[in-house]
Motif scaffolding. Structure first.
Motif, PDB file in Angstrom:
ATOM      1  N   GLN A 178      35.256  10.488 119.766  1.00 45.29           N
ATOM      2  CA  GLN A 178      36.281  10.719 120.544  1.00 45.29           C
ATOM      3  C   GLN A 178      36.314  11.923 121.408  1.00 45.29           C
ATOM      4  OE1 GLN A 178      40.025  10.222 118.005  1.00 45.29           O
ATOM      5  NE2 GLN A 178      38.456  10.094 116.271  1.00 45.29           N
ATOM      6  N   SER A 179      35.339  12.775 121.398  1.00 48.39           N
ATOM      7  CA  SER A 179      35.019  13.995 122.138  1.00 48.39           C
ATOM      8  C   SER A 179      35.391  13.935 123.593  1.00 48.39           C
ATOM      9  CB  SER A 179      33.689  14.631 121.948  1.00 48.39           C
ATOM     10  OG  SER A 179      32.849  13.809 122.384  1.00 48.39           O
ATOM     11  N   ASN A 180      35.017  12.570 124.512  1.00 42.52           N
ATOM     12  CA  ASN A 180      35.536  12.492 125.565  1.00 42.52           C
ATOM     13  C   ASN A 180      37.181  12.415 125.718  1.00 42.52           C
ATOM     14  OD1 ASN A 180      32.938  12.741 126.565  1.00 42.52           O
ATOM     15  ND2 ASN A 180      32.656  10.362 126.301  1.00 42.52           N
ATOM     16  N   ILE A 181      37.586  11.655 124.900  1.00 41.77           N
ATOM     17  CA  ILE A 181      39.248  11.614 124.969  1.00 41.77           C
ATOM     18  C   ILE A 181      39.654  13.004 124.853  1.00 41.77           C
ATOM     19  CG2 ILE A 181      40.985  10.738 123.862  1.00 41.77           C
ATOM     20  CD1 ILE A 181      39.354   8.402 122.819  1.00 41.77           C
ATOM     21  N   TYR A 182      39.090  13.730 123.879  1.00 39.83           N
ATOM     22  CA  TYR A 182      39.793  15.271 123.705  1.00 39.83           C
ATOM     23  C   TYR A 182      39.560  15.968 124.956  1.00 39.83           C
ATOM     24  CZ  TYR A 182      40.862  14.902 118.677  1.00 39.83           C
ATOM     25  OH  TYR A 182      41.540  14.698 117.570  1.00 39.83           O
ATOM     26  N   GLU A 183      38.283  15.917 125.755  1.00 38.59           N
ATOM     27  CA  GLU A 183      37.876  16.549 126.771  1.00 38.59           C
ATOM     28  C   GLU A 183      38.949  16.139 128.047  1.00 38.59           C
ATOM     29  OE1 GLU A 183      34.094  18.090 129.244  1.00 38.59           O
ATOM     30  OE2 GLU A 183      34.346  15.930 129.050  1.00 38.59           O
ATOM     31  N   THR A 184      39.401  14.837 127.871  1.00 44.46           N
ATOM     32  CA  THR A 184      40.590  14.424 129.042  1.00 44.46           C
ATOM     33  C   THR A 184      41.784  15.146 128.853  1.00 44.46           C
ATOM     34  OG1 THR A 184      39.146  12.346 129.445  1.00 44.46           O
ATOM     35  CG2 THR A 184      41.295  12.491 129.892  1.00 44.46           C
ATOM     36  N   ARG A 185      42.040  15.256 127.523  1.00 44.22           N
ATOM     37  CA  ARG A 185      43.422  15.810 127.224  1.00 44.22           C
ATOM     38  C   ARG A 185      43.295  17.118 127.555  1.00 44.22           C
ATOM     39  NH1 ARG A 185      44.869  14.692 121.416  1.00 44.22           N
ATOM     40  NH2 ARG A 185      46.507  15.880 121.760  1.00 44.22           N
ATOM     41  N   ARG A 186      42.306  17.927 127.206  1.00 41.06           N
ATOM     42  CA  ARG A 186      42.282  19.388 127.726  1.00 41.06           C
ATOM     43  C   ARG A 186      42.457  19.565 129.009  1.00 41.06           C
ATOM     44  NH1 ARG A 186      38.191  22.579 130.661  1.00 41.06           N
ATOM     45  NH2 ARG A 186      36.308  21.148 129.610  1.00 41.06           N
ATOM     46  N   LYS A 187      41.888  18.663 130.143  1.00 40.30           N
ATOM     47  CA  LYS A 187      41.654  18.973 131.492  1.00 40.30           C
ATOM     48  C   LYS A 187      43.033  18.490 131.909  1.00 40.30           C
ATOM     49  CE  LYS A 187      36.912  17.996 132.392  1.00 40.30           C
ATOM     50  NZ  LYS A 187      35.955  17.440 132.955  1.00 40.30           N
ATOM     51  N   LYS A 188      43.780  17.829 131.339  1.00 42.06           N
ATOM     52  CA  LYS A 188      45.237  17.349 131.655  1.00 42.06           C
ATOM     53  C   LYS A 188      46.369  18.567 131.227  1.00 42.06           C
ATOM     54  CE  LYS A 188      44.855  12.301 131.960  1.00 42.06           C
ATOM     55  NZ  LYS A 188      44.981  10.980 131.524  1.00 42.06           N
ATOM     56  N   GLN A 189      45.612  19.350 130.297  1.00 39.65           N
ATOM     57  CA  GLN A 189      46.455  20.428 129.687  1.00 39.65           C
ATOM     58  C   GLN A 189      47.790  19.648 128.854  1.00 39.65           C
ATOM     59  OE1 GLN A 189      47.487  23.520 132.208  1.00 39.65           O
ATOM     60  NE2 GLN A 189      45.522  24.510 131.667  1.00 39.65           N
ATOM     61  N   SER A 190      47.411  18.567 128.045  1.00 39.08           N
ATOM     62  CA  SER A 190      48.349  17.956 127.063  1.00 39.08           C
ATOM     63  C   SER A 190      48.875  19.007 125.997  1.00 39.08           C
ATOM     64  CB  SER A 190      47.707  16.939 126.181  1.00 39.08           C
ATOM     65  OG  SER A 190      47.183  16.130 126.943  1.00 39.08           O
TER      66      SER A 190
END
Length: 206
Positions: A13-25
């Motif tokens: 799931q690390s790529n999903i977490y990184e995407t959320r990080r970049k979107k500043q969820s």
């Protein structure tokens, strides 16, 4: 679920977490909570480093996660955010530091994953300096009965797929751990809790 299987699940799931990080969820909640972090900071279950961009620039972070894939992405986040950080790969539930090691301890959206979240919080109580702070952003059971029922209904499937428990009662966990809670903000039918707390050193020996 075995710990090894859970680690593999979060590695994937690390790529999903990184995407959320970049979107500043969860930007609003993270910035509200983490602006008060200070000094030596311990962040448990750091994930892909979603919190780094919200820390004051003068903190020193010890970032811990059991997933090597998450940690590799968190290192990128720390560099991009200009945050001084060291990284440890460790199971949070077996984590060990000397008493009173940190000024601030942070957990965001991690208590859903532990077998014994109360014991984890008691460990944080020990690791935090007297007069320090424990900052939490956690999700749990809603106060809305229909949402609550839905959470309990899908909990087994969600846990198998994601490795996350939806049925944690955050306020009960806080009360049982005996940390000193100073402020709580709740959002989305009380499913999201922002918590400002401090260690209660008297409770460690209870």
């Amino acid at each position: 679920m075995s710990k090894e299987k859970l680690i593999r699940k979060f590695d994937k799931q690390s790529n999903i977490y990184e995407t959320r990080r970049k979107k500043q969820s969860e930007r609003r909640w993270r910035s509200t909570l983490l602006g008060s972090a200070k000094g030596k900071v311990l962040e448990i279950a750091v994930g892909a480093g979603a919190n780094f961009s919200f820390y004051p620039k003068d903190v020193e972070v010890t970032a811990v996660d059991f997933s090597s894939e998450m940690l590799s992405k968190a290192k990128v986040s720390a560099t991009e955010s200009g945050i001084r950080a060291t990284f440890m790969q460790s199971d949070i539930e077996s984590l060990s530091f000397p008493d009173s090691s940190f000024d601030t301890i942070v957990s965001t959206l991690s208590f859903c994953g532990y077998d014994n979240p109360v014991q984890v919080l008691q460990s944080l109580n020990s690791f935090c300096k007297p007069g320090g702070q424990i900052l939490l952003m956690e999700h749990g059971l809603s106060s809305n009965r229909w949402i609550n029922r839905t959470q309990k209904l899908i909990e087994p499937m969600f846990n198998r797929l994601v490795g996350c428990h939806l049925d944690r009662n955050i306020m009960d966990i806080l009360a049982e751990s005996k940390v000193s809670v100073h402020r709580v903000e709740r959002y989305i039918y009380n499913t999201i809790h922002l918590v400002w707390a401090s260690p209660n050193k008297n409770s460690i020996q209870d």
